[in-house]
Write a protein that holds these residues in place. Structure first.
Motif, PDB file in Angstrom:
ATOM      1  N   TRP A  87       0.644  -1.039   0.101  1.00 13.44           N
ATOM      2  CA  TRP A  87      -0.296  -0.192   0.038  1.00 13.44           C
ATOM      3  C   TRP A  87       0.684   1.190  -0.075  1.00 13.44           C
ATOM      4  O   TRP A  87       1.944   1.174   0.540  1.00 13.44           O
ATOM      5  CB  TRP A  87      -0.993   0.043   1.240  1.00 13.44           C
ATOM      6  N   SER A  88       0.517   2.242  -0.674  1.00 13.39           N
ATOM      7  CA  SER A  88       0.642   3.694  -0.393  1.00 13.39           C
ATOM      8  C   SER A  88       0.232   4.075   1.050  1.00 13.39           C
ATOM      9  O   SER A  88      -0.120   3.428   1.620  1.00 13.39           O
ATOM     10  CB  SER A  88       0.354   4.881  -1.342  1.00 13.39           C
ATOM     11  N   ASP A  89       0.874   5.164   1.528  1.00  9.46           N
ATOM     12  CA  ASP A  89       0.480   5.852   2.643  1.00  9.46           C
ATOM     13  C   ASP A  89      -0.940   6.525   2.513  1.00  9.46           C
ATOM     14  O   ASP A  89      -1.423   7.096   1.429  1.00  9.46           O
ATOM     15  CB  ASP A  89       1.323   6.788   3.136  1.00  9.46           C
ATOM     16  N   PRO A  90      -1.798   5.919   3.344  1.00  6.47           N
ATOM     17  CA  PRO A  90      -3.113   6.708   3.326  1.00  6.47           C
ATOM     18  C   PRO A  90      -3.007   8.501   3.355  1.00  6.47           C
ATOM     19  O   PRO A  90      -2.274   8.873   3.939  1.00  6.47           O
ATOM     20  CB  PRO A  90      -3.728   6.304   4.616  1.00  6.47           C
ATOM     21  N   VAL A  91      -4.047   8.885   2.605  1.00  3.14           N
ATOM     22  CA  VAL A  91      -4.195  10.428   2.511  1.00  3.14           C
ATOM     23  C   VAL A  91      -5.544  10.968   3.088  1.00  3.14           C
ATOM     24  O   VAL A  91      -6.580  10.205   2.894  1.00  3.14           O
ATOM     25  CB  VAL A  91      -3.983  10.740   1.163  1.00  3.14           C
ATOM     26  N   SER A  92      -5.431  11.736   3.717  1.00  6.45           N
ATOM     27  CA  SER A  92      -6.648  12.626   4.594  1.00  6.45           C
ATOM     28  C   SER A  92      -7.132  13.630   3.470  1.00  6.45           C
ATOM     29  O   SER A  92      -6.127  14.293   2.814  1.00  6.45           O
ATOM     30  CB  SER A  92      -6.551  12.990   5.825  1.00  6.45           C
ATOM     31  N   ASP A  93      -8.309  13.875   3.162  1.00  3.83           N
ATOM     32  CA  ASP A  93      -8.905  14.798   2.131  1.00  3.83           C
ATOM     33  C   ASP A  93     -10.287  15.268   2.703  1.00  3.83           C
ATOM     34  O   ASP A  93     -10.620  14.549   3.664  1.00  3.83           O
ATOM     35  CB  ASP A  93      -8.953  14.297   0.719  1.00  3.83           C
ATOM     36  N   ARG A  94     -10.814  16.240   1.779  1.00  5.15           N
ATOM     37  CA  ARG A  94     -11.941  16.622   2.200  1.00  5.15           C
ATOM     38  C   ARG A  94     -12.839  16.979   0.763  1.00  5.15           C
ATOM     39  O   ARG A  94     -12.099  17.477  -0.160  1.00  5.15           O
ATOM     40  CB  ARG A  94     -11.837  17.978   3.032  1.00  5.15           C
ATOM     41  N   GLY A 133     -14.833   6.708   5.019  1.00  6.37           N
ATOM     42  CA  GLY A 133     -15.664   7.911   4.844  1.00  6.37           C
ATOM     43  C   GLY A 133     -16.693   7.993   6.092  1.00  6.37           C
ATOM     44  O   GLY A 133     -17.032   6.908   6.723  1.00  6.37           O
ATOM     45  N   PRO A 134     -16.914   9.188   6.540  1.00  4.64           N
ATOM     46  CA  PRO A 134     -18.179   9.295   7.535  1.00  4.64           C
ATOM     47  C   PRO A 134     -19.452   8.980   7.287  1.00  4.64           C
ATOM     48  O   PRO A 134     -19.784   8.724   6.011  1.00  4.64           O
ATOM     49  CB  PRO A 134     -18.015  10.838   7.773  1.00  4.64           C
ATOM     50  N   SER A 135     -20.360   8.577   8.171  1.00  3.07           N
ATOM     51  CA  SER A 135     -21.582   8.361   8.077  1.00  3.07           C
ATOM     52  C   SER A 135     -22.332   9.634   7.305  1.00  3.07           C
ATOM     53  O   SER A 135     -22.042  10.747   7.480  1.00  3.07           O
ATOM     54  CB  SER A 135     -22.525   8.137   9.240  1.00  3.07           C
ATOM     55  N   GLY A 136     -23.245   9.217   6.080  1.00  2.00           N
ATOM     56  CA  GLY A 136     -24.047  10.006   5.472  1.00  2.00           C
ATOM     57  C   GLY A 136     -23.008  10.603   3.979  1.00  2.00           C
ATOM     58  O   GLY A 136     -23.593  11.220   3.219  1.00  2.00           O
ATOM     59  N   SER A 137     -21.704  10.270   4.039  1.00  2.00           N
ATOM     60  CA  SER A 137     -21.116  10.569   2.968  1.00  2.00           C
ATOM     61  C   SER A 137     -21.169   9.576   1.680  1.00  2.00           C
ATOM     62  O   SER A 137     -21.874   8.476   1.988  1.00  2.00           O
ATOM     63  CB  SER A 137     -19.599  10.560   3.423  1.00  2.00           C
ATOM     64  N   PRO A 138     -20.732   9.966   0.679  1.00  2.00           N
ATOM     65  CA  PRO A 138     -20.682   8.854  -0.614  1.00  2.00           C
ATOM     66  C   PRO A 138     -20.061   7.824  -0.186  1.00  2.00           C
ATOM     67  O   PRO A 138     -20.103   6.572  -0.821  1.00  2.00           O
ATOM     68  CB  PRO A 138     -19.942   9.534  -1.726  1.00  2.00           C
ATOM     69  N   TRP A 139     -19.038   7.697   0.913  1.00  6.53           N
ATOM     70  CA  TRP A 139     -18.455   6.309   1.268  1.00  6.53           C
ATOM     71  C   TRP A 139     -18.645   6.189   2.608  1.00  6.53           C
ATOM     72  O   TRP A 139     -17.763   5.402   3.412  1.00  6.53           O
ATOM     73  CB  TRP A 139     -16.937   6.788   1.216  1.00  6.53           C
TER      74      TRP A 139
END
Length: 151
Positions: free
Chosen positions: A29-36, A59-65
């Motif tokens: 794996w690559s390193d995980p990336v945080s985004d918004r 992803g958080p609840s209610g998000s596309p993920w």
């Protein structure tokens, strides 16, 4: 011309999923990336080694993920020369838009494909170089579906 480049799973715990995939299949794996995106903070990671890639998104609840009901296979990703035209074509084929990143300045769209119980993601091929530089340094570009030449 084929443009397939990844499969994606949404997961409630990205580190655990990475460890399990590595133990089960030996992937790196690559390193995980945080985004918004919009109101949603999420984390994303891709396997190394070239296409096809495996993508994990937390992803958080209610998000596309949203993985609040558990991890799941989410989508198959394809490069396209024109997200708008590709989305229009998929809608005409009975695969409605489930979520579009375009209003957020991100050239991608998810379409629901009920026959497989998952989504199809179209990603603008113009993002391919930055994707490869970020997730697969030295990787060669993959062909995109040319939506402008489809009838």
């Amino acid at each position: 011309m084929t443009a397939f480049y990844h499969v994606c799973f949404v997961v409630p715990d990205i580190e655990q999923a990475m460890q399990d995939f590595q133990r089960a299949a030996g992937v790196e794996w690559s390193d995980p990336v945080s985004d918004r995106l919009g109101e949603w903070d999420y984390r994303i990671v891709f396997t190394t080694g070239g296409p096809p890639f495996i993508e994990l998104i937390e992803g958080p609840s209610g998000s596309p993920w949203d993985a609040s009901e558990g991890a799941r296979f989410d989508h198959i990703g394809f490069w396209t020369s024109d997200v708008r035209q590709g989305s229009q074509r998929l809608e005409e084929e009975g695969m409605p838009v489930d979520f579009s990143g375009c209003p957020y300045g991100r050239p991608f769209a998810y379409h629901q494909m009920d026959s497989i119980g998952a989504r199809i993601e179209l990603v603008d091929a113009g993002r391919q170089a930055s994707f490869l530089n970020g997730w697969h340094p030295g990787g060669k570009p993959m062909p995109a579906i040319d939506e402008t030449s489809r009838s």
